[in-house]
Each structure stands twice: as C-alpha cells, then as structure tokens.
Design an enzyme around this catalytic site. Structure first.
Site, mmCIF file in Angstrom:
data_model
loop_
_atom_site.group_PDB
_atom_site.id
_atom_site.type_symbol
_atom_site.label_atom_id
_atom_site.label_comp_id
_atom_site.label_asym_id
_atom_site.label_seq_id
_atom_site.Cartn_x
_atom_site.Cartn_y
_atom_site.Cartn_z
ATOM 1 N N LYS A 1 0.840 -1.177 0.000
ATOM 2 C CA LYS A 1 0.000 0.000 0.000
ATOM 3 C C LYS A 1 0.886 1.242 0.000
ATOM 4 O O LYS A 1 2.033 1.125 0.416
ATOM 5 C CB LYS A 1 -0.935 0.000 1.209
ATOM 6 C CG LYS A 1 -0.190 0.035 2.553
ATOM 7 C CD LYS A 1 -1.039 0.580 3.654
ATOM 8 C CE LYS A 1 -0.922 2.053 3.797
ATOM 9 N NZ LYS A 1 0.313 2.528 4.455
ATOM 10 N N HIS B 1 -0.748 -4.676 6.199
ATOM 11 C CA HIS B 1 -0.130 -5.442 7.288
ATOM 12 C C HIS B 1 -1.004 -5.515 8.536
ATOM 13 O O HIS B 1 -0.809 -6.366 9.387
ATOM 14 C CB HIS B 1 1.295 -4.947 7.586
ATOM 15 C CG HIS B 1 1.358 -3.690 8.407
ATOM 16 N ND1 HIS B 1 1.233 -2.446 7.862
ATOM 17 C CD2 HIS B 1 1.546 -3.497 9.725
ATOM 18 C CE1 HIS B 1 1.329 -1.545 8.811
ATOM 19 N NE2 HIS B 1 1.530 -2.154 9.968
ATOM 20 N N GLU C 1 -0.602 7.160 16.882
ATOM 21 C CA GLU C 1 0.851 6.995 16.922
ATOM 22 C C GLU C 1 1.479 8.187 17.631
ATOM 23 O O GLU C 1 1.057 9.331 17.421
ATOM 24 C CB GLU C 1 1.411 6.925 15.501
ATOM 25 C CG GLU C 1 0.926 5.731 14.714
ATOM 26 C CD GLU C 1 1.552 5.694 13.331
ATOM 27 O OE1 GLU C 1 2.593 5.057 13.166
ATOM 28 O OE2 GLU C 1 0.999 6.330 12.419
ATOM 29 N N HIS D 1 -5.874 0.517 6.440
ATOM 30 C CA HIS D 1 -5.871 -0.152 7.745
ATOM 31 C C HIS D 1 -7.210 -0.002 8.499
ATOM 32 O O HIS D 1 -7.784 -0.978 8.972
ATOM 33 C CB HIS D 1 -4.754 0.395 8.635
ATOM 34 C CG HIS D 1 -3.387 0.279 8.034
ATOM 35 N ND1 HIS D 1 -3.020 -0.759 7.219
ATOM 36 C CD2 HIS D 1 -2.282 1.060 8.142
ATOM 37 C CE1 HIS D 1 -1.756 -0.606 6.856
ATOM 38 N NE2 HIS D 1 -1.286 0.494 7.391
ATOM 39 N N LYS E 1 -0.846 11.020 13.746
ATOM 40 C CA LYS E 1 0.552 10.971 14.193
ATOM 41 C C LYS E 1 0.723 12.003 15.305
ATOM 42 O O LYS E 1 -0.045 12.941 15.412
ATOM 43 C CB LYS E 1 1.479 11.280 13.024
ATOM 44 C CG LYS E 1 1.325 10.258 11.894
ATOM 45 C CD LYS E 1 2.645 9.928 11.245
ATOM 46 C CE LYS E 1 2.474 8.909 10.128
ATOM 47 N NZ LYS E 1 2.617 7.514 10.557
HETATM 48 C C1 BG6 Z 1 1.981 2.116 7.691
HETATM 49 C C2 BG6 Z 1 1.926 3.594 7.478
HETATM 50 O O1 BG6 Z 1 1.191 1.449 6.752
HETATM 51 O O2 BG6 Z 1 1.520 1.810 9.001
HETATM 52 C C3 BG6 Z 1 2.733 4.331 8.539
HETATM 53 O O3 BG6 Z 1 2.433 3.913 6.184
HETATM 54 C C4 BG6 Z 1 2.312 3.911 9.921
HETATM 55 O O4 BG6 Z 1 2.603 5.742 8.393
HETATM 56 C C5 BG6 Z 1 2.290 2.390 10.032
HETATM 57 O O5 BG6 Z 1 3.237 4.445 10.833
HETATM 58 C C6 BG6 Z 1 1.689 1.948 11.339
HETATM 59 O O6 BG6 Z 1 1.845 0.564 11.474
HETATM 60 P P1 BG6 Z 1 2.020 -0.106 12.887
HETATM 61 O O7 BG6 Z 1 2.016 -1.562 12.617
HETATM 62 O O8 BG6 Z 1 3.328 0.397 13.436
HETATM 63 O O9 BG6 Z 1 0.856 0.357 13.697
#
Ligand code: BG6
Length: 485
Positions: free
Chosen positions: A145, A175, A213, A237, A336
């Site tokens: 993605k 993911h 985050e 996501h 973020k």
């Molecule tokens: C990614 C985004 O797909 O997912 C990032 O591009 C983000 O910006 C990340 O920080 C967050 O993934 P996780 O698994 O750390 O929550």
C-alpha cells in the site's frame, strides 16, 4: 505446512520497508527454519551497490530491527549471506539481465515479486517481468500500500497488473490484517457462540476504532506529504479493521468467502453528502508540542512545505446501511504525534433497559469490549459487578485477557505471518481488487471535498488526541472517545 521451494525478489530492496520490516521478517522465519535452504532472496534496488556495499548497508539498516535477544550473531550473518543484491533500473526491461541471472531458471518454481516501491512503478515492473520472461503461472506478486492515490489510479494499477498476473496471483498487502489480534477477532467472533447473537444494532450502541501513533513523520516526508493520513491509514488499515468487525459470518476462511463478506461491508458504507462531509469528517495537522515529555516540532517544521495542507490526523463517523448495522455509528480516527501509541477497537453495548437495584441505571456503565491490537495484544470486557459487603452496590469491573500471558510462546510480526501466507499461496488476508476499489470509492468524496474547500487542516498540539473537533464529532452523539472519558 512445509514451504515449497521459491525465489523471492524484493523490488525496493534497498529501501526503508525492506530494511525495517521485510528482511527482518524473512530473517525471523529463516532463523526458525521455515525457509527452504535452497530458496533465494534477492534484493533489487536502484543503487548500483556491490554485494559487499549492500551487506554493509544491510548490517547498518536492517540489523537494528531484528530481535537480537532471540538471535545469535552467526545466524544473522548466515542470513545475510543468503541475500543477493541486484542493482538495476526496474523501469528498463533491458536492465533485467542480472536479475534473470540471479534467479533460478526452473519454470515450475514459485517466484514471488514483492513491490516495495512507489505504486507508480507497479504496472511497469509487472510488464517488464512479463517481457523478460520472469512472470509465469507459478509467479506471485505482492503489492504494498498505498495502491494508488485515488479510485482512478487504483483501477489503472489493477487493470495493468491484471494484464500480467491473474487475480489469484496478486497479494495486495495490508499489514494490519497480519496482526495477531486482528486474526484473533475472527476467532472471537466465529469461534464462540457468545458474541455473535449480540453483534448487531439491537445490542451494540457504537464502535470506535483508533490507531494513534506518538511518532511523527520522521524520514518519510517525501512520501507522506503527498499521501496524508487518509490515504496512508484510513483507506486501508482502518477500513480493513472495520470490515473484520462488521462483516457477516463468511462461509469458511477460504479467501473469497472472507473477501466477499468484506466487500459487502465496503459497499454498504453510507455515502457522504455535502453536509455529512462537513460534519462527519475532521482533519488535522500537528503543531509543536510534547510527546512523552519531550518537545517535538510541528509537521511544517519537519521538512514539509511551509504551506502544506497534508493531514496528519483524520477522524470519520461512518455508518453501514444494512439490517445488522443500520443506525450504529462507527467512529474511526488515526493520527501521528498523538497522546499515546495504541491501536484498539472498542465495541460498546447498549445500556441496560431498567435497574432493579437502588442505583439508577444511569450510574451503570454499559458493557464494553475492547480489542487491543497495540501495544499489548489483548481483550478487555467491561462488566458491572457487586462490590463486597452487605449492601447491593454495583461497580464497573474488567475481565482481562492478555495474549502474551495466555500464550507464552514466541510472537510473529504481521509481516512474518503475511509473508508466510504469500509463500504458502494463501490469499485470505489480502485484499481483492474489487475490495480495494470499493474502499477508494468511499473515501474519494472526502479527498475531493478537501480539494474543493481549500481549507487548512485544523491544528492540534503534538502529544494530544487531535483537534477539539474530533471530540465534538463524537460528542454530538452524546459520546466520548474511550481515552477522553
Ligand atoms: C503504515 C503507514 O502502513 O503503518 C505508517 O504507512 C504507519 O505511516 C504504520 O506508521 C503503522 O503501522 P504499525 O504496525 O506500526 O501500527
């Protein structure tokens, strides 16, 4: 199940994703003996590095991301020795000779091509693979993605990649679907009789899905400023999590059974109107502030253009127009530089209809199921219970299931699990083309609205829960985000 032999090529093999996630994931599976000894791992990148230069880069960039505690140094060195580096301009079919030489010629071998590149390159690389004879019926392609920037570009990628690979060969990765708790949500919903009868509008009042985050954009500004939180997180996501929460029971865990049900959810999302766009969507951008007591700069001071309107926060009220979910709001938010690092799904049940106790029912907290994805994976069920003593006083209590405590066994990262799925040919946890397009179709009016409005994202201080308008969004319905209660 043992893995069949394969060759895997990581395009973007010298990039950030390969170093932080993909190679550490392959390493962990190699360390635990999952990768067949003959399998080849080839990193293809645009730098014309020698093998030695690449090995040095790998050691510097990927090693910090491996689980050193579970690893003897020789194992890492042995893994590094398995990786070949091929420097090439992947847009030029004439440049593929070294890649062809690095791969095995056996036409029956599974070949996996992982596109950890900008999406603008996906189609060209796929066509080039076909042109140089590397793509065949045994090949698989993994697309990272964001898949496109909008509906039109996503459709174009699907159409072009589809000219080279059949849908059954295409793994569109998100993911979040590889996270343990997301997969556990399937187990919770469909492996227990308890929740499913209650999993509907009659018993659920609202659902909140948060991915917050503490980190800022870091060294990914070049990508992020052209994407923003909606394209980076909401379109994929957050919507995927919503699908897993809201879908009808699939016939089985077979790929198309699950994907058919997710697609129905995406297609049932209530479309925005000009007034709901103004009211039910909040976008923000962080200013300077403090995260965990440390002063951090604002987004525009971190390398973004001084007038950047890119959103680093988005909150949306979504509704699903089906018999099961009609009238149940799904509040989604991500950002973020927020007050905490967490990802969770909160399912709030309706209040009891009547109190038989001296306490009024308004003093009862409605039952609530919290599905925690990060930082610690677990489930929490909030109930009312009697406090000890001779009086009948009720108080909220929590039933807690901590997956780490419950299952004292090594964990797999989402990428490890999803890479194994690719290598085994299991598509259930990957998005199908129609799902991807349905997700773009739903979010695109938001992007168009922002574009037309030409307004600034609302500022929020780093280290907070986003702009006040995000609290107002849910507050209008008489509710609060769980963290703000
Ligand atoms: C990614 C985004 O797909 O997912 C990032 O591009 C983000 O910006 C990340 O920080 C967050 O993934 P996780 O698994 O750390 O929550």
């Amino acid at each position: 199940m043992a893995l069949a032999d394969f060759d895997i090529v990581l395009f973007g093999g010298g990039g950030d994703l390969a170093m932080r996630k993909l190679l550490p994931a392959l390493f962990a599976r190699d360390r635990d003996g999952h990768l067949p000894p003959a399998a080849r791992i080839i990193c293809a990148g645009r730098h014309l590095w020698s093998q030695e230069e690449f090995q040095q880069f790998l050691d510097k960039s990927a090693r910090p991301h491996i689980d050193a505690a579970a690893t003897e140094p020789q194992r890492w060195l042995a893994f590094c020795a398995r990786i070949q580096y091929v420097g090439l301009d992947a847009t030029d079919p004439a440049a593929y000779a070294p890649l062809i030489a690095a791969m095995r010629a056996d036409p029956n071998l599974v070949r996996v091509f992982y596109m950890a590149t900008p999406p603008s390159l996906f189609s060209r690389i796929c066509h080039n693979l076909a042109q140089v004879g590397l793509a065949n019926a045994h090949s698989r392609v993994v697309l990272e993605k964001p898949l496109g920037r909008d509906l039109a570009s996503a459709r174009q990628i699907n159409a072009e990649v589809g000219k080279v690979f059949a849908e059954s060969q295409i793994y569109r990765i998100d993911h979040y679907l590889g996270k343990e708790t997301v997969q556990n949500l399937l187990a919770l919903r469909f492996g227990n009789v308890l929740f499913e009868p209650l999993w509907r509008r009659e018993w659920i009042s609202d659902v909140q899905i948060t991915i917050a985050e503490e980190l800022g954009v870091g060294n990914r500004m070049e990508y992020y400023d052209t994407a923003g939180a909606l394209r980076d997180m909401l379109q994929n996501h957050l919507l995927q999590l919503l699908c897993i929460v809201a879908m009808e029971p699939p016939l089985s865990v077979q790929a198309d059974s699950v994907r058919d049900e997710k697609l129905k959810v995406l297609r049932s999302l209530k479309r925005f109107t000009p007034s709901t766009l103004a009211q039910d969507v909040v976008r923000g951008q962080y200013r300077s502030g403090h995260v965990d007591g440390v002063a951090v700069p604002g987004y525009r001071k971190e390398g973004a253009p001084a007038d950047s309107r890119t959103e680093t926060f988005v909150a949306v009220k979504a509704e699903i127009d089906t018999w099961r979910w009609s009238g149940v709001p799904f509040y989604l938010r991500t950002g973020k530089r927020m007050a905490d690092q967490l990802a969770e799904i909160v399912v709030r049940f309706k209040a009891i209809p009547h109190s038989i106790f001296a306490q009024s029912s308004s003093t009862f907290q409605p039952n609530c199921l919290v599905i925690r994805l990060q930082p610690d994976e677990g489930l929490q069920l909030n109930l009312m219970a009697k406090t000890p003593g001779d009086r009948m006083r009720l108080k909220p209590v929590e039933l807690e299931l901590d997956f780490r405590e419950q299952f004292k066994m090594p964990r797999m990262d989402a990428y490890e699990r999803l890479l194994l799925d690719v290598l085994r040919g299991q598509l259930t946890m990957f998005m199908r083309s129609d799902e991807l397009e349905a997700a773009w179709e739903w979010v695109e009016p938001i992007l168009n609205f922002w574009e037309q409005e030409q307004t600034e994202p609302l500022p929020y201080s780093a280290g907070t829960w986003g702009p006040a308008a995000a609290s107002a969004l849910i507050g209008r319905d008489g509710l609060q985000w769980r963290e703000e209660v």
